[in-house]
Structure formats: C-alpha cells, structure tokens
Design a protein around this motif. Structure first.
Motif, mmCIF file in Angstrom:
data_model
loop_
_atom_site.group_PDB
_atom_site.id
_atom_site.type_symbol
_atom_site.label_atom_id
_atom_site.label_comp_id
_atom_site.label_asym_id
_atom_site.label_seq_id
_atom_site.Cartn_x
_atom_site.Cartn_y
_atom_site.Cartn_z
ATOM 1 N N VAL A 50 37.364 115.283 -108.007
ATOM 2 C CA VAL A 50 37.310 114.855 -109.363
ATOM 3 C C VAL A 50 37.853 113.755 -109.643
ATOM 4 O O VAL A 50 39.055 113.399 -108.913
ATOM 5 C CB VAL A 50 37.810 116.030 -110.341
ATOM 6 C CG1 VAL A 50 37.566 115.392 -111.722
ATOM 7 C CG2 VAL A 50 37.112 117.258 -110.183
ATOM 8 N N GLY B 256 37.092 121.499 -112.897
ATOM 9 C CA GLY B 256 38.000 120.878 -113.938
ATOM 10 C C GLY B 256 38.628 122.060 -115.116
ATOM 11 O O GLY B 256 38.832 121.656 -116.276
ATOM 12 N N ALA C 139 47.137 115.590 -112.906
ATOM 13 C CA ALA C 139 46.054 116.721 -113.073
ATOM 14 C C ALA C 139 46.876 118.398 -112.813
ATOM 15 O O ALA C 139 46.609 119.336 -113.619
ATOM 16 C CB ALA C 139 45.122 116.830 -112.071
ATOM 17 N N HIS D 210 36.422 112.615 -116.899
ATOM 18 C CA HIS D 210 36.664 113.110 -115.475
ATOM 19 C C HIS D 210 35.294 113.496 -115.025
ATOM 20 O O HIS D 210 34.839 114.604 -115.577
ATOM 21 C CB HIS D 210 37.916 114.173 -115.709
ATOM 22 C CG HIS D 210 39.058 113.677 -115.924
ATOM 23 N ND1 HIS D 210 40.045 113.539 -115.168
ATOM 24 C CD2 HIS D 210 39.587 113.133 -116.941
ATOM 25 C CE1 HIS D 210 41.380 113.205 -115.748
ATOM 26 N NE2 HIS D 210 40.984 112.730 -116.788
ATOM 27 N N ASP E 237 43.639 112.362 -110.567
ATOM 28 C CA ASP E 237 44.491 112.245 -111.383
ATOM 29 C C ASP E 237 45.977 112.655 -111.038
ATOM 30 O O ASP E 237 46.041 113.925 -110.816
ATOM 31 C CB ASP E 237 43.940 113.027 -112.795
ATOM 32 C CG ASP E 237 45.168 112.730 -113.919
ATOM 33 O OD1 ASP E 237 46.021 111.983 -113.700
ATOM 34 O OD2 ASP E 237 44.510 113.239 -115.111
ATOM 35 N N ILE F 73 44.780 121.438 -106.285
ATOM 36 C CA ILE F 73 44.479 120.409 -107.283
ATOM 37 C C ILE F 73 44.751 119.137 -106.840
ATOM 38 O O ILE F 73 43.869 118.176 -107.078
ATOM 39 C CB ILE F 73 45.273 120.945 -108.838
ATOM 40 C CG1 ILE F 73 44.855 122.230 -109.406
ATOM 41 C CG2 ILE F 73 44.936 119.875 -109.922
ATOM 42 C CD1 ILE F 73 45.860 123.008 -110.420
ATOM 43 N N HIS G 114 42.095 117.595 -104.441
ATOM 44 C CA HIS G 114 40.666 117.423 -105.082
ATOM 45 C C HIS G 114 40.551 116.416 -106.527
ATOM 46 O O HIS G 114 39.428 116.325 -107.042
ATOM 47 C CB HIS G 114 39.990 118.753 -105.269
ATOM 48 C CG HIS G 114 39.783 119.418 -104.154
ATOM 49 N ND1 HIS G 114 38.602 119.082 -103.163
ATOM 50 C CD2 HIS G 114 40.309 120.451 -103.231
ATOM 51 C CE1 HIS G 114 38.624 119.935 -102.163
ATOM 52 N NE2 HIS G 114 39.614 120.700 -102.269
ATOM 53 N N HIS G 115 41.711 116.192 -106.830
ATOM 54 C CA HIS G 115 41.727 115.409 -108.446
ATOM 55 C C HIS G 115 42.466 114.181 -108.281
ATOM 56 O O HIS G 115 43.577 114.212 -107.504
ATOM 57 C CB HIS G 115 42.547 116.289 -109.441
ATOM 58 C CG HIS G 115 41.680 117.124 -110.076
ATOM 59 N ND1 HIS G 115 40.862 117.229 -111.257
ATOM 60 C CD2 HIS G 115 41.163 118.559 -109.476
ATOM 61 C CE1 HIS G 115 40.204 118.347 -111.468
ATOM 62 N NE2 HIS G 115 40.308 119.122 -110.445
ATOM 63 N N ARG H 218 33.139 114.868 -111.685
ATOM 64 C CA ARG H 218 33.181 115.854 -110.395
ATOM 65 C C ARG H 218 31.969 115.682 -109.646
ATOM 66 O O ARG H 218 30.875 115.610 -110.131
ATOM 67 C CB ARG H 218 33.301 117.419 -110.637
ATOM 68 C CG ARG H 218 32.957 118.063 -109.465
ATOM 69 C CD ARG H 218 33.010 119.664 -109.553
ATOM 70 N NE ARG H 218 31.981 120.134 -110.475
ATOM 71 C CZ ARG H 218 30.675 120.458 -109.628
ATOM 72 N NH1 ARG H 218 30.764 120.615 -108.469
ATOM 73 N NH2 ARG H 218 29.880 121.035 -110.473
#
Length: 634
Positions: free
Chosen positions: A150, A251, A288, A143, A285, A279, A282-283, A145
């Motif tokens: 991320v 993270g 996440a 992962h 996944d 989250i 910005h992620h 950033r």
C-alpha cells in the motif's frame, strides 16, 4: 519543412498500418520518439501556427508551414516530433494517415508498490484498489493497494479541496504519477487517476484479490513445544493469522481489546509487535502502524457496552475524518461469553468483523453467530490450561516468524500468570531458561505486569509494558531492574492489604467438607488501590489453601458483586450463574469466567439472597483433589 506523410520508420501494427500513440497525462518528452505518431489537441491558435497538447504537461508548436488544415482550440490532429530546442521549446509536424491504429501509452513504467523505492524521481503507472481516502488541508491522499503493498498517493487541487471526487473507497484505479520521498517515506504525486469500469474492473480486482490471498497466507512455523492438545487449535489460529494479515493488506484498521492482566498482556503485546512489523513491511506510510493498530486493555472479563461505544464512536470518527475503513475487532483473553453479546450486537449494525482468541469458558451458542472467528480450547474438549498468551505467541509467529527468539519466555509468563498446570509448562519453562529466566524470574515478570497494568488503568502503557515483558526492549538490565521494582511494590501492597483484611475473613465448613472463606472487600479492604478486589480475594484464597491443604472456596464480595476462587472443588461457575439467573427473580444476576474462577454481578438489594443461593450450590459440588492448585487467575 513541409508537412509529413508516413515513412518506413514509423511503428506499424500486425496488420501493417501505422500506430498512433495516445499519451496519458503524466507522460513527458522522454516518452516521445522521432518517427512515431501522436494524437494532439489544439490549445491555442496564433498567426504563425497552432499550439498543441500531447498531455497536460507536454505541449509544442506546429508551425503554419507544417499544417495541413485550419484548426480551432479543442480540435484534434496527428503530429510527429520535429525539434527540441536548447531552451526546451518543442515543435511538431502535422501528419496525415489514411489508416492507423491507436495505442494508449501510460505515463512511466508500471512499477509494483514493493519496488517504488527504486523508482524515486521517475514517473510510474500503478493499478490498485483505493483502501483509504484522506482529505488534508492541502492534497487529497489516496492510499492505494496493489499486489505487493500500500502506498499513499497525493493528488493536488485547490488547498483543502477534494481531488478526483468521483473516486470512492474500494474503487479499482489506474494512476500515473511521480515517485517522491516525503519524510523519508515513498509517496506518489498523482498526475492522473482513473477508475476501472465494467469487465476491466472485474479483471483487475480478481488479480488484486488473488495476490492478497497469497500474501495473507500465514507463515508455516514449527511449534515452540510439542504439545498434542495445542495442535487441535492450530488450524483455528492459522485462520485468524490469515484474517489479520488480510486486514493489514486491505488497509482495514485493527482494534485489539485484551483482558488487563498478565495473560492478556502476554497475548496482546507479541501480536501488536508482529502486526506492526507486518504493517510497516507492506505500507509505505511511516505512520501506518500507529493508524492501523490500537491495543486497548479491558478491566472487565467481558466486552462492556462502555468499551464498545467508545470503540465504535472512534471508528466512525476515523472513517469520516481520515477516510479509513471500519476496523476489525480482535478480542484477546476475553470475548467468549454471553455477557459479550450485547456489545457484539451493537457492532452488527456496521461492517466490523469480530475475531476472538480466548480461554475462558465459552458460550458458543450465544457468541458463535456474532463473530467471524472464535478460537478457544474448550471448543476442542480442552480447557483453560492452554492460555491465551500461549495461543497468541504462536499466532504472532505465524504473522512474523522472526519474533520467535524474542518471544521464547512469554508463554511461560502467560502460563504462570494464569496458573496453568498444563503438561507443556515444563517445556515452556525450559524455553524461558534458554533466555536465562528462572521460574521465580518469570513469576516476578507476571506480578510486574499485573501491578503496572492496574495503575495504567485504560492506558496501554506501551513502552513500560514492553520493558516489563522484555518484548521490543533493547536493555535487559533495565528490564530486570524494572521488574524487580514493580514486583517488590506489588508484594508490599499485597501484604499491606492482607494485613488489613485477614482478620475479617469469615469461615465455615460446607456439607461437602470444603472450607468456605468469605470477605467483604468493600468494607474490610483498602479501596481504589492495588490489589483490586479480585486480586485481594485470590491472595486470601492462596493463603488459606496453603494453610489448610484441603479443598477451599473463597468469596470476596461487595455491594453488587462477588469474586469466586476455588481449589479442590468441582465447580462450574458459568453454569451456576445461569441457574441463579433463572432461580432468583429480580436478582439481576450476570457473570461467568473459568469453571473454578469467576465473578458475579447482581443488584445490591439481592446480595444476601444471591450469595446464599451460591453457597448452597457450592455445598453440593463434588470435591476433586486433582483440581487442587490448578486454579487459573482471573
């Protein structure tokens, strides 16, 4: 075709010498142009020439007629694109340059994490910091950033074998890879991954940290109500909002511990929603939010060793199994007292920052050196009337302002649940009325939360609690029916408990003319059911206050504990506990809470001595009619 020498079509540097391009792995034929020069490595020698690699995935033939020398596998030479056949075969010509400059070509365009969805199917370059390394049964998932977010990056070796073992957590890297969609989410399939070293690493990290500072900055939001007392806490809350946003961007998981009552839920549920949305923003996944945030109720009014041991073990397992950083601990409606410090000292052996937002009477000297941030109205000469739920709603809005309308009723629920008589309560009730909540409706919501969380025990009950509080609930009718059911059941169970207990309540008049009521909740109340001893004591106390209209103190006790409630008497329960610790040798006394609401623990054999000493102190306390009916809930 004869061997090539430079011509005027080649790229030249500012000094007028040709440029030779060194292609990074991941570059494709799309990155090669006719008339430009490239560094190549021999990967095979045949009778009719040599095969060369420009990258791991880009190879071709230099025919013997276009070679200027003899070569072995591993030798380097300079080439120019000659032909691309219909079947995809590529041929090159060797070139000889007396002088040239080399320029590194990264695979694909440099694309920010925030823009990766627009680059699906393309090869990209990404600079960033490794914030998690997870080994799966297939690829290694890094992962990474960058300045904007991320993204998971899958690097393939043999199944289950760690790819790029030299890359470690917190390294600053440059990777190239193809952007793909996996389970409706963006992922980069890594072609190459290199760690920055030395000055280049420092420059890259400085750039990333500057961007993190910018993205971590909390949103400037107008207060939900105008309240001078609350404004004293706003700078502290802004620091906490920045710290939480920063943790998400780095993270770092967040482990949220909150008191298992109405105010604790009004504090934690809005923050959970705000952080999960941040989250997700910005992620890339999709899992996440679930992996980076965990909300956990705590039954005790302090952070118990049982809880911290579980939390720490969970965090260490996640670090080992999933390559996560150790979490940030967020304490809500809890965490301000000396009783919390043994658990905090346990965490001090590890990289676990601690952030506390609470309105219980604090012990700043004990707690301060062990926590990173501590928000508490008592630290600004205010008190419990500013509830944790009120503070946390503002904190949630600093993280995600779009939640404002959804949370308008929550501060009023928090205030009524903890019996706040703050001057801003009328304003909070007016806000809730805009969402068609009467004061009676809000009280029912608080009772429903209290009842549900009792039966949930250590489970966060996410969906049920969201529906009961009407946060992230998509059906107002379902919410109202659920609250009506839970509140009615709570009222029924309270009545049943008091029917059994009231005849066993003992009464005496203290020297200061306050009424003292005592009840042995271990022997004269139903156990292991709702309401718990603290709630039972509070309900008895409320009825006695209503019946007498005078200053009242109520003690509900068991073999090794006592629950204290007071109206109209100027108590300082945390101070009384400190005095009992010094005065009763072998009593094993501990406890605390608010000034006029709290609990005490002791060893069973010293119960009579502890309670007798406690009553003596209560008899010496001054009466204060202004405190009547302002008791917070514990």
């Amino acid at each position: 075709m004869s061997p090539q020498t430079p011509d005027d079509g080649a790229e030249v540097s500012a000094d007028g010498v040709p440029t030779v391009y060194d292609l990074a792995d991941g570059c494709s034929l799309d990155d090669v142009e006719r008339g430009e020069y490239y560094r190549a490595t021999v990967n095979g020698v045949v009778a009719y020439g040599v095969f060369v690699d420009l990258t791991e995935g880009l190879s071709g033939l230099v025919h013997e007629s276009n070679l200027l020398g003899d070569y072995d596998v591993g030798d380097e030479l300079l080439v120019e694109l000659s032909e691309v056949r219909e079947d995809g075969d590529v041929s090159f010509d060797e070139v000889e340059l007396a002088d040239y400059e080399t320029e590194r070509v990264d695979a694909g365009e440099s694309v920010a994490v925030a823009d990766l969805e627009d680059a699906v199917g393309s090869t990209v370059t990404l600079d960033g910091e490794v914030v998690q390394i997870k080994q799966t049964g297939g690829p290694t998932i890094f992962h990474v950033r960058d300045e904007s977010g991320v993204v998971p990056c899958a690097a393939f070796e043999e199944a289950g074998v760690r790819a790029y073992p030299e890359i470690e957590l917190d390294d600053v890297v440059r990777l190239t890879g193809r952007v793909e969609m996996r389970e409706a989410a963006v992922q980069i399939e890594v072609d190459s991954l290199d760690r920055y070293e030395g000055e280049a690493a420092d420059e890259a990290r400085e750039r990333l940290d500057d961007a993190l500072d910018e993205y971590a900055e909390p949103n400037a939001v107008e207060p939900m109500v105008e309240w001078e007392a609350f404004e004293k806490l706003r700078p502290d809350l802004e620091r906490v909002a920045r710290r939480l946003r920063e943790a998400v961007l780095e993270g770092r998981p967040i482990r949220m511990r909150h008191h298992a009552d109405g105010d604790g839920l009004c504090a934690s549920v809005p923050l959970q929603l705000a952080l999960e949305r941040f989250i997700s923003e910005h992620h890339h996944d999709p899992d996440a939010p679930r992996h980076l945030l965990k909300r956990l109720p705590s039954k005790a009014p302090f952070y118990e060793m049982e809880d911290v041991t579980r939390d720490l073990n969970f965090a260490l397992e996640n670090r080992k199994r999933h390559g996560q950083k150790l979490p940030l601990l967020l304490m809500l409606d809890n965490g301000s007292t000396e009783e919390d410090t043994p658990a905090y000292r346990n965490l001090a052996h590890y990289d676990v920052p601690i952030v506390v937002v609470d309105h219980h009477h604090p012990d700043p000297d004990a707690v301060g050196p062990l926590v990173d941030e501590h928000v508490n109205p008592y630290l600004h000469d205010e008190d419990y009337r500013i509830t944790t739920g009120m503070m946390s709603v503002e904190l949630a809005r600093m993280i995600d302002p779009s939640l404002t309308d959804e949370l308008r009723h929550v501060p009023a629920v928090a205030g009524l649940s903890d019996r706040s008589k703050a001057e801003a309560m009328d304003d909070y009730l007016d806000l809730a009325a805009e969402k068609n909540y009467s004061e009676a409706d809000l009280r029912d919501v608080g009772e429903a939360l209290d009842y549900a969380t009792f039966w949930l025990k250590y489970n966060d009950g996410r969906e049920l609690i969201n529906d009961a509080l009407n946060v992230a609930c998509d059906d107002r009718e379902r919410h109202e029916e659920l609250v009506d059911f839970l509140a009615s059941r709570a009222e029924r169970d309270v009545d049943k408990q008091l029917d059994a207990a009231m005849s066993h309540v003992e009464h005496e008049r203290l020297d200061n003319d306050a009424h003292l009521y005592r009840i042995d909740v271990e022997n004269y109340a139903h156990r292991f059911t709702y309401p718990a001893p603290g709630k039972t004591t509070g309900e008895i106390h409320d009825r006695k206050v209503e019946a007498t209209g005078d200053p009242v103190i109520t003690i509900g006790y068991g073999p090794d504990f006592a629950v204290l409630r007071s109206d109209g008497v100027r108590l300082d329960i945390p101070e009384m506990v400190e005095e009992l610790v010094d005065e009763i040798d072998g009593g094993g006394v501990s406890g605390g809470g608010h000034l006029v609401v709290g609990s005490i623990k002791f060893v069973e054999g010293m119960r009579e001595a502890v309670i007798a000493a406690l009553v003596e102190k209560m008899a010496d306390a001054e009466l204060d009619e202004d405190l009547a009916a302002t008791r917070p809930d514990e």
